[in-house]
Scaffold this motif. Sequence first.
Motif, PDB file in Angstrom:
ATOM      1  N   GLU A   1      20.911 -47.892  -0.255  1.00  0.00           N
ATOM      2  CA  GLU A   1      19.899 -46.909  -0.637  1.00  0.00           C
ATOM      3  C   GLU A   1      18.592 -47.595  -1.026  1.00  0.00           C
ATOM      4  OE1 GLU A   1      22.929 -47.053  -1.969  1.00  0.00           O
ATOM      5  OE2 GLU A   1      23.914 -45.304  -1.063  1.00  0.00           O
ATOM      6  N   ASN A   2      18.691 -48.650  -1.843  1.00  0.00           N
ATOM      7  CA  ASN A   2      17.482 -49.375  -2.262  1.00  0.00           C
ATOM      8  C   ASN A   2      16.819 -50.072  -1.085  1.00  0.00           C
ATOM      9  OD1 ASN A   2      17.852 -48.572  -4.900  1.00  0.00           O
ATOM     10  ND2 ASN A   2      18.835 -50.481  -5.543  1.00  0.00           N
ATOM     11  N   ALA A   3      17.651 -50.609  -0.170  1.00  0.00           N
ATOM     12  CA  ALA A   3      17.106 -51.289   1.011  1.00  0.00           C
ATOM     13  C   ALA A   3      16.319 -50.315   1.874  1.00  0.00           C
ATOM     14  CB  ALA A   3      18.237 -51.928   1.818  1.00  0.00           C
ATOM     15  N   MET A   4      16.852 -49.100   2.041  1.00  0.00           N
ATOM     16  CA  MET A   4      16.145 -48.111   2.862  1.00  0.00           C
ATOM     17  C   MET A   4      14.885 -47.595   2.179  1.00  0.00           C
ATOM     18  SD  MET A   4      18.856 -45.907   5.116  1.00  0.00           S
ATOM     19  CE  MET A   4      20.110 -45.639   3.857  1.00  0.00           C
ATOM     20  N   LYS A   5      14.898 -47.513   0.845  1.00  0.00           N
ATOM     21  CA  LYS A   5      13.686 -47.131   0.123  1.00  0.00           C
ATOM     22  C   LYS A   5      12.593 -48.189   0.336  1.00  0.00           C
ATOM     23  CE  LYS A   5      15.920 -44.443  -3.554  1.00  0.00           C
ATOM     24  NZ  LYS A   5      16.262 -44.390  -5.002  1.00  0.00           N
ATOM     25  N   SER A   6      12.990 -49.465   0.247  1.00  0.00           N
ATOM     26  CA  SER A   6      12.031 -50.552   0.483  1.00  0.00           C
ATOM     27  C   SER A   6      11.511 -50.509   1.912  1.00  0.00           C
ATOM     28  CB  SER A   6      12.695 -51.906   0.214  1.00  0.00           C
ATOM     29  OG  SER A   6      13.079 -52.029  -1.133  1.00  0.00           O
ATOM     30  N   ALA A   7      12.431 -50.267   2.860  1.00  0.00           N
ATOM     31  CA  ALA A   7      12.044 -50.210   4.267  1.00  0.00           C
ATOM     32  C   ALA A   7      11.085 -49.052   4.527  1.00  0.00           C
ATOM     33  CB  ALA A   7      13.291 -50.065   5.138  1.00  0.00           C
ATOM     34  N   TRP A   8      11.359 -47.908   3.906  1.00  0.00           N
ATOM     35  CA  TRP A   8      10.500 -46.742   4.115  1.00  0.00           C
ATOM     36  C   TRP A   8       9.083 -47.007   3.612  1.00  0.00           C
ATOM     37  CZ3 TRP A   8      10.143 -42.814   7.087  1.00  0.00           C
ATOM     38  CH2 TRP A   8       9.328 -41.721   6.761  1.00  0.00           C
ATOM     39  N   LEU A   9       8.964 -47.692   2.480  1.00  0.00           N
ATOM     40  CA  LEU A   9       7.643 -48.043   1.971  1.00  0.00           C
ATOM     41  C   LEU A   9       6.937 -49.003   2.920  1.00  0.00           C
ATOM     42  CD1 LEU A   9       8.446 -48.518  -1.834  1.00  0.00           C
ATOM     43  CD2 LEU A   9       7.244 -46.602  -0.764  1.00  0.00           C
ATOM     44  N   LYS A  10       7.687 -49.970   3.449  1.00  0.00           N
ATOM     45  CA  LYS A  10       7.114 -50.929   4.402  1.00  0.00           C
ATOM     46  C   LYS A  10       6.645 -50.217   5.664  1.00  0.00           C
ATOM     47  CE  LYS A  10       7.958 -55.100   2.518  1.00  0.00           C
ATOM     48  NZ  LYS A  10       6.935 -56.169   2.342  1.00  0.00           N
ATOM     49  N   LEU A  11       7.474 -49.290   6.149  1.00  0.00           N
ATOM     50  CA  LEU A  11       7.166 -48.591   7.400  1.00  0.00           C
ATOM     51  C   LEU A  11       5.867 -47.794   7.301  1.00  0.00           C
ATOM     52  CD1 LEU A  11      10.705 -47.313   8.453  1.00  0.00           C
ATOM     53  CD2 LEU A  11       9.335 -49.040   9.606  1.00  0.00           C
ATOM     54  N   GLN A  12       5.544 -47.316   6.115  1.00  0.00           N
ATOM     55  CA  GLN A  12       4.315 -46.548   5.944  1.00  0.00           C
ATOM     56  C   GLN A  12       3.077 -47.436   5.976  1.00  0.00           C
ATOM     57  OE1 GLN A  12       4.543 -43.324   2.869  1.00  0.00           O
ATOM     58  NE2 GLN A  12       6.655 -44.028   2.617  1.00  0.00           N
ATOM     59  N   GLU A  13       3.284 -48.755   5.876  1.00  0.00           N
ATOM     60  CA  GLU A  13       2.157 -49.693   5.881  1.00  0.00           C
ATOM     61  C   GLU A  13       1.940 -50.337   7.247  1.00  0.00           C
ATOM     62  OE1 GLU A  13       3.223 -52.556   2.985  1.00  0.00           O
ATOM     63  OE2 GLU A  13       3.076 -51.186   1.276  1.00  0.00           O
ATOM     64  N   VAL A  14       3.016 -50.435   8.050  1.00  0.00           N
ATOM     65  CA  VAL A  14       2.942 -51.180   9.308  1.00  0.00           C
ATOM     66  C   VAL A  14       2.234 -50.363  10.378  1.00  0.00           C
ATOM     67  CG1 VAL A  14       4.287 -52.356  11.110  1.00  0.00           C
ATOM     68  CG2 VAL A  14       5.058 -52.398   8.729  1.00  0.00           C
ATOM     69  N   LYS A  15       1.427 -51.048  11.181  1.00  0.00           N
ATOM     70  CA  LYS A  15       0.712 -50.393  12.276  1.00  0.00           C
ATOM     71  C   LYS A  15       1.085 -51.030  13.615  1.00  0.00           C
ATOM     72  CE  LYS A  15      -3.262 -49.070   9.428  1.00  0.00           C
ATOM     73  NZ  LYS A  15      -3.008 -47.625   9.505  1.00  0.00           N
ATOM     74  N   ALA A  16       0.978 -50.236  14.665  1.00  0.00           N
ATOM     75  CA  ALA A  16       1.260 -50.707  16.024  1.00  0.00           C
ATOM     76  C   ALA A  16      -0.028 -50.661  16.829  1.00  0.00           C
ATOM     77  CB  ALA A  16       2.325 -49.830  16.677  1.00  0.00           C
ATOM     78  N   LYS A  17      -0.144 -51.554  17.796  1.00  0.00           N
ATOM     79  CA  LYS A  17      -1.336 -51.593  18.623  1.00  0.00           C
ATOM     80  C   LYS A  17      -1.264 -50.491  19.669  1.00  0.00           C
ATOM     81  CE  LYS A  17      -4.376 -54.803  21.037  1.00  0.00           C
ATOM     82  NZ  LYS A  17      -4.559 -56.174  21.542  1.00  0.00           N
ATOM     83  N   ASN A  18      -2.338 -49.726  19.763  1.00  0.00           N
ATOM     84  CA  ASN A  18      -2.429 -48.631  20.724  1.00  0.00           C
ATOM     85  C   ASN A  18      -3.778 -48.740  21.419  1.00  0.00           C
ATOM     86  OD1 ASN A  18      -2.144 -46.293  22.165  1.00  0.00           O
ATOM     87  ND2 ASN A  18      -2.466 -44.914  20.446  1.00  0.00           N
ATOM     88  N   GLY A  19      -3.768 -49.397  22.583  1.00  0.00           N
ATOM     89  CA  GLY A  19      -5.031 -49.666  23.258  1.00  0.00           C
ATOM     90  C   GLY A  19      -5.830 -50.681  22.481  1.00  0.00           C
ATOM     91  N   ASN A  20      -7.027 -50.294  22.073  1.00  0.00           N
ATOM     92  CA  ASN A  20      -7.886 -51.206  21.311  1.00  0.00           C
ATOM     93  C   ASN A  20      -7.860 -50.925  19.816  1.00  0.00           C
ATOM     94  OD1 ASN A  20      -8.817 -52.531  23.649  1.00  0.00           O
ATOM     95  ND2 ASN A  20     -10.338 -50.919  24.015  1.00  0.00           N
ATOM     96  N   SER A  21      -6.959 -50.064  19.390  1.00  0.00           N
ATOM     97  CA  SER A  21      -6.890 -49.718  17.972  1.00  0.00           C
ATOM     98  C   SER A  21      -5.456 -49.854  17.466  1.00  0.00           C
ATOM     99  CB  SER A  21      -7.388 -48.290  17.756  1.00  0.00           C
ATOM    100  OG  SER A  21      -6.564 -47.369  18.466  1.00  0.00           O
ATOM    101  N   TYR A  22      -5.298 -49.681  16.164  1.00  0.00           N
ATOM    102  CA  TYR A  22      -3.981 -49.751  15.542  1.00  0.00           C
ATOM    103  C   TYR A  22      -3.680 -48.412  14.873  1.00  0.00           C
ATOM    104  CZ  TYR A  22      -3.740 -54.769  16.320  1.00  0.00           C
ATOM    105  OH  TYR A  22      -3.673 -55.997  16.908  1.00  0.00           O
ATOM    106  N   VAL A  23      -2.460 -47.955  15.055  1.00  0.00           N
ATOM    107  CA  VAL A  23      -2.045 -46.663  14.509  1.00  0.00           C
ATOM    108  C   VAL A  23      -0.760 -46.851  13.710  1.00  0.00           C
ATOM    109  CG1 VAL A  23      -3.106 -45.333  16.364  1.00  0.00           C
ATOM    110  CG2 VAL A  23      -0.751 -46.124  16.612  1.00  0.00           C
ATOM    111  N   PRO A  24      -0.497 -45.981  12.727  1.00  0.00           N
ATOM    112  CA  PRO A  24       0.749 -46.083  11.948  1.00  0.00           C
ATOM    113  C   PRO A  24       1.974 -45.973  12.847  1.00  0.00           C
ATOM    114  CG  PRO A  24      -0.803 -44.586  10.884  1.00  0.00           C
ATOM    115  CD  PRO A  24      -1.362 -44.890  12.238  1.00  0.00           C
ATOM    116  N   ILE A  25       2.949 -46.842  12.646  1.00  0.00           N
ATOM    117  CA  ILE A  25       4.118 -46.825  13.529  1.00  0.00           C
ATOM    118  C   ILE A  25       4.954 -45.558  13.348  1.00  0.00           C
ATOM    119  CG2 ILE A  25       4.304 -49.335  13.697  1.00  0.00           C
ATOM    120  CD1 ILE A  25       6.578 -49.191  11.679  1.00  0.00           C
ATOM    121  N   LEU A  26       4.874 -44.943  12.178  1.00  0.00           N
ATOM    122  CA  LEU A  26       5.636 -43.712  11.966  1.00  0.00           C
ATOM    123  C   LEU A  26       5.094 -42.566  12.813  1.00  0.00           C
ATOM    124  CD1 LEU A  26       6.249 -43.810   8.107  1.00  0.00           C
ATOM    125  CD2 LEU A  26       7.869 -44.331   9.943  1.00  0.00           C
ATOM    126  N   GLU A  27       3.836 -42.669  13.242  1.00  0.00           N
ATOM    127  CA  GLU A  27       3.269 -41.681  14.156  1.00  0.00           C
ATOM    128  C   GLU A  27       3.438 -42.122  15.613  1.00  0.00           C
ATOM    129  OE1 GLU A  27      -0.822 -40.973  13.223  1.00  0.00           O
ATOM    130  OE2 GLU A  27      -0.451 -40.714  11.083  1.00  0.00           O
TER     131      GLU A  27
END
Length: 313
Positions: free
Chosen positions: A40-66
Amino acid sequence: MANNNELALVKKDTVDVVASKVKQFQEAGELHFPAHYSPENAMKSAWLKLQEVKAKNGNSYVPILEHCTKDSIANSLLNMVVQGLNPAKNQGYFIAYGKSLTFQRSYFGTMAVTKRVTGAKSINASVIYEGDDVDYEMVNGRIKNLTHKQKFGNLNKENIIGAYCVIDLGHDDVYTELMTIDELRQAWSQSQMWGKEQTKEKKGSTHDNFKQEMAKKTVINRACKKFLNSSDDSSLVIDHFMQQDEKIEEAQAQQEVSENANKEFIDVEYNEVEEDSPPQQEKEQETPTEPQNEFEQAAQDLDKQTQDEGPGF
């Protein structure tokens, strides 16, 4: 970034689904976590991390959750939890390849899984420099009784000639992995940060600035993976450990196919125009664009520490 309602829906379709699946594994006796590990704690930590990480989309970066698919987000979380890892401890990272999210172990994570599965007492690595005195025996194809004598004056990253890792299982049972500098560079050459014609570390690169640490990380990964590959353990943990690299390679391959999908080369036949003939008007030929698939987007740049543990170590 997505609003709270959108985030809540993503969380319901990913984190909650994974938590339910993990609970099923536990109730069926297929999965047992160490006393100090809380999924449970690991997934809470992961969820917080996931909200910060971005993926490259063309010439810009977008949130990976989107950007990434919900299935790939859920699978990456499940992969992390089954292995008993926590991103808050730098045991792994979330990396997007196109719209596919993957969880990539760091070498801290690889050591943690190895200790958990094998009960290893310790996992240590050391670098061998030119001038060091190294001796060992080969017994039934395995390195035994390795001794390493080193002088302080030999400690120069430009003089590294190899590295080794020792997994101590207790009761005088030791597994040793040894790599030459050529083998280390061959592993590093799999990294996307390594040029096609490159044969040595580029000045100022991670592999150059932290050559000793990179050598240790690489041989640790090699030792743990080889040791676990030879294990007869068929547990859920081992299955996910072994599948991780395959999933990452598959995501990379599909992304590469997608990136090249629209690069169509047309072989045009033409007749040589006689000198006195009037020039023919050329009509520009348009090539229809193929529909994008889910891996059309470019990969997130692997400019992080963990990328050196992936297929590039």
